[in-house]
Design an enzyme around this catalytic site. Structure first.
Site, short mmCIF file in Angstrom:
data_model
loop_
_atom_site.label_atom_id
_atom_site.label_comp_id
_atom_site.label_asym_id
_atom_site.label_seq_id
_atom_site.Cartn_x
_atom_site.Cartn_y
_atom_site.Cartn_z
N ARG A 187 -14.04 -7.86 -0.53
CA ARG A 187 -13.19 -7.45 0.70
C ARG A 187 -12.41 -6.03 0.47
O ARG A 187 -11.92 -5.57 -0.48
CB ARG A 187 -12.10 -8.32 0.92
CG ARG A 187 -11.31 -8.33 2.19
CD ARG A 187 -9.92 -7.38 1.97
NE ARG A 187 -9.01 -7.24 3.04
CZ ARG A 187 -8.18 -6.36 3.21
NH1 ARG A 187 -7.99 -5.74 2.07
NH2 ARG A 187 -7.35 -6.50 4.28
N THR A 233 0.80 -0.98 0.02
CA THR A 233 -0.03 0.03 0.00
C THR A 233 1.01 1.29 -0.01
O THR A 233 2.27 1.09 0.41
CB THR A 233 -0.89 -0.11 1.52
OG1 THR A 233 -1.66 -1.08 1.27
CG2 THR A 233 -1.50 1.30 1.42
N ASP A 241 -8.37 -1.51 5.35
CA ASP A 241 -8.47 -0.34 6.06
C ASP A 241 -7.98 0.82 5.34
O ASP A 241 -8.36 1.97 5.77
CB ASP A 241 -7.06 -0.32 7.32
CG ASP A 241 -5.70 -0.96 6.80
OD1 ASP A 241 -5.72 -1.22 5.56
OD2 ASP A 241 -4.78 -0.28 7.34
N1 ASP Z 1 -3.56 -2.17 4.50
C1 ASP Z 1 -3.99 -2.86 3.18
C2 ASP Z 1 -5.13 -3.59 3.35
O1 ASP Z 1 -5.37 -4.19 4.34
C3 ASP Z 1 -2.81 -3.88 2.89
C4 ASP Z 1 -1.52 -3.52 2.87
O2 ASP Z 1 -1.18 -2.31 3.24
O3 ASP Z 1 -0.56 -4.26 2.75
O4 ASP Z 1 -6.03 -3.78 2.52
#
Ligand code: ASP
Length: 348
Positions: free
Chosen positions: A228, A200, A231
Site C-alpha cells: 500500500r 507523518t 499520499d
Molecule cells: N498520510 C499518510 C498515509 O496515508 C499517513 C499519515 O499521515 O498519517 O500514508
C-alpha cells in the site's frame, strides 16, 4: 556521496529560469500555470506537522546560513526519520500487516521545478533523502519497492532493520487481537490494545529570496496491506511546490487526500489569492465533498483525520484540520507550535 543539492543543479535552474523569461515558449516557460506576481518573503519560514518542531527549527537555522531550501527541509525531517520514538516516520515507524516497515516520501525543489519520490521502500532509514536522489540523479520522479531500495544501495545508503522493539511489540499486539476466528490467541482483556496509528512529517519552507521547497516522509498507515502506498509520495497530494506561489503538504488519511490532489489544490487556491490557512480549509471542504458516505457521520463530518500545512512566497503560513490540532512553524525568528484552523469543534 554528496548530500546536498549541488551548486551546478541550483545555478542551472536559476539560469534556466532567467533564459526562459526572455525566450519564453522555446523553453516551455509560458505554457505552464498562469503567471502570478507575488512579492517574495524577506525572511526564512518553515511550516510542518505537529511532530516537526525540531524540523522547522533546523530548517530555519540552515536557511539562515544560506543552505538551499530543499536541503534545509530534508535536514529538518531527517530528525524525525532517525528518531526511533516517532512511530510514524522512518526508523521506528510502525510496520505493515506482515510486520515489515515500508516507507514513502516525496519532495519538490521550487527553483529548479524538480520532484522526486519513493514508495514502499524497505530497509533505508531516510526515504526523504532517497527521494531527493531520485530528483537529483534520474530523469524519473518515482521509484518504488525493490527498485527503490537497489537505487538507494547504489548510492551507499545502508540497509538496516527498521523495526524497533517498540514497533514490533505494537505489531504483535495488533496481530493477536485483529480477529477472533484466526489462529492467533487474543491477549488478555486488560492488556492495552494498540490502535491503528497515523502519522507523518510534512515540511514546507521559503527562504528570504522567496525560494520554496517541500518534503513529506512517512511509514504510512500502520498495519497496512503490504505494498500500500499512501499520499505522501504522490507529487501533488502529499506535498507540492510552485516556486511562483507557495508550497503545501499534508498528514492524515492518504486515501482521502489522493482523490483531491490536496497539496496541489492548496497551492492552486493560494495562486488565486487565498491565504495559506484559507486555502487549506478550502481543500478540506473539497475532501468532504469527495468522501464516500461510509467515511462520514450522520452530520457529514469525516470519521478520519487530515491536515494541510501551507506557506506562500511572501512567507505567510498556516494549517487547517477537521478538528482542533497543533502544527509547528518557524516564523523567521522562533520555532513554536500553533493552533491550526478547523472545521468542526470535535471528533465525530
Ligand atoms: N498520510 C499518510 C498515509 O496515508 C499517513 C499519515 O499521515 O498519517 O500514508
Amino acid at each position: 556521496m554528496s548530500d546536498t543539492l549541488s551548486r551546478r543543479e541550483f545555478l542551472g535552474a536559476a539560469s534556466g529560469l532567467a533564459a526562459g523569461a526572455v525566450l519564453g515558449p522555446e523553453l516551455g516557460v509560458g505554457r505552464g500555470a498562469p503567471a502570478v506576481h507575488i512579492q517574495a518573503a524577506s525572511k526564512n519560514v518553515a511550516v510542518a506537522s505537529g511532530n516537526g518542531l525540531r524540523a522547522v527549527q533546523r530548517a530555519g537555522e540552515l536557511m539562515a546560513q544560506g543552505v538551499d531550501t530543499l536541503d534545509a527541509a530534508i535536514e529538518g525531517v531527517k530528525i524525525q526519520e532517525l528518531d526511533p520514538n516517532d512511530a510514524s516516520v522512518g526508523y521506528g515507524g510502525f510496520p505493515n500487516e506482515e510486520g515489515v516497515v515500508q516507507l514513502d516520501a516525496s519532495c519538490m525543489h521550487g527553483p529548479s521545478r524538480r520532484a522526486g519520490a519513493v514508495g514502499a521502500l524497505e530497509g533505508i532509514k531516510t526515504p526523504s533523502v532517497v527521494a531527493k536522489y531520485v530528483l537529483l540523479y534520474t530523469d524519473h520522479i518515482m521509484l518504488v519497492g525493490e527498485g527503490a531500495k537497489r537505487f538507494a544501495l547504489s548510492y551507499g545508503f545502508k540497509e538496516e532493520n527498521l523495526l524497533t522493539d517498540r514497533a514490533r511489540e505494537a505489531w504483535l499486539h495488533w496481530r493477536a487481537n485483529r480477529g477472533s476466528r484466526d489462529d492467533w490467541l487474543d491477549v488478555p482483556r486488560d492488556e492495552r490494545l494498540t490502535i491503528r496509528e497515523q502519522g507523518t512529517i510534512n515540511c514546507n519552507v521559503v527562504n528570504s529570496r522567496g525560494e520554496l521547497s517541500s518534503v513529506t516522509t512517512t511509514s504510512g498507515l500502520s498495519w497496512k496491506i503490504p505494498g500500500r502506498v499512501g499520499d505522501s509520495p504522490i507529487i501533488g497530494a502529499g506535498q507540492y511546490t510552485d516556486n511562483d506561489v507557495g508550497a503545501a503538504g499534508s498528514t492524515g488519511r492518504g486515501e482521502a487526500n489522493i482523490k483531491v490532489c490536496g497539496a496541489f489544490l492548496t497551492v492552486e487556491f493560494m495562486r488565486r489569492g487565498m491565504k495559506p490557512t484559507d486555502a487549506a480549509l478550502e481543500t478540506l471542504r473539497r475532501v468532504i465533498a469527495t468522501s464516500e458516505p461510509r467515511l462520514l457521520d450522520e452530520q457529514g463530518r469525516p470519521t478520519f483525520g487530515l491536515t494541510f500545512y501551507a506557506v506562500n512566497k511572501k512567507g505567510e503560513f498556516g494549517a487547517a484540520a477537521f478538528t482542533p490540532r497543533r502544527y509547528a512553524a518557524f516564523d523567521g525568528e522562533t520555532a513554536a507550535h500553533h493552533d491550526a484552523a478547523y472545521l468542526f469543534e470535535r471528533e465525530p
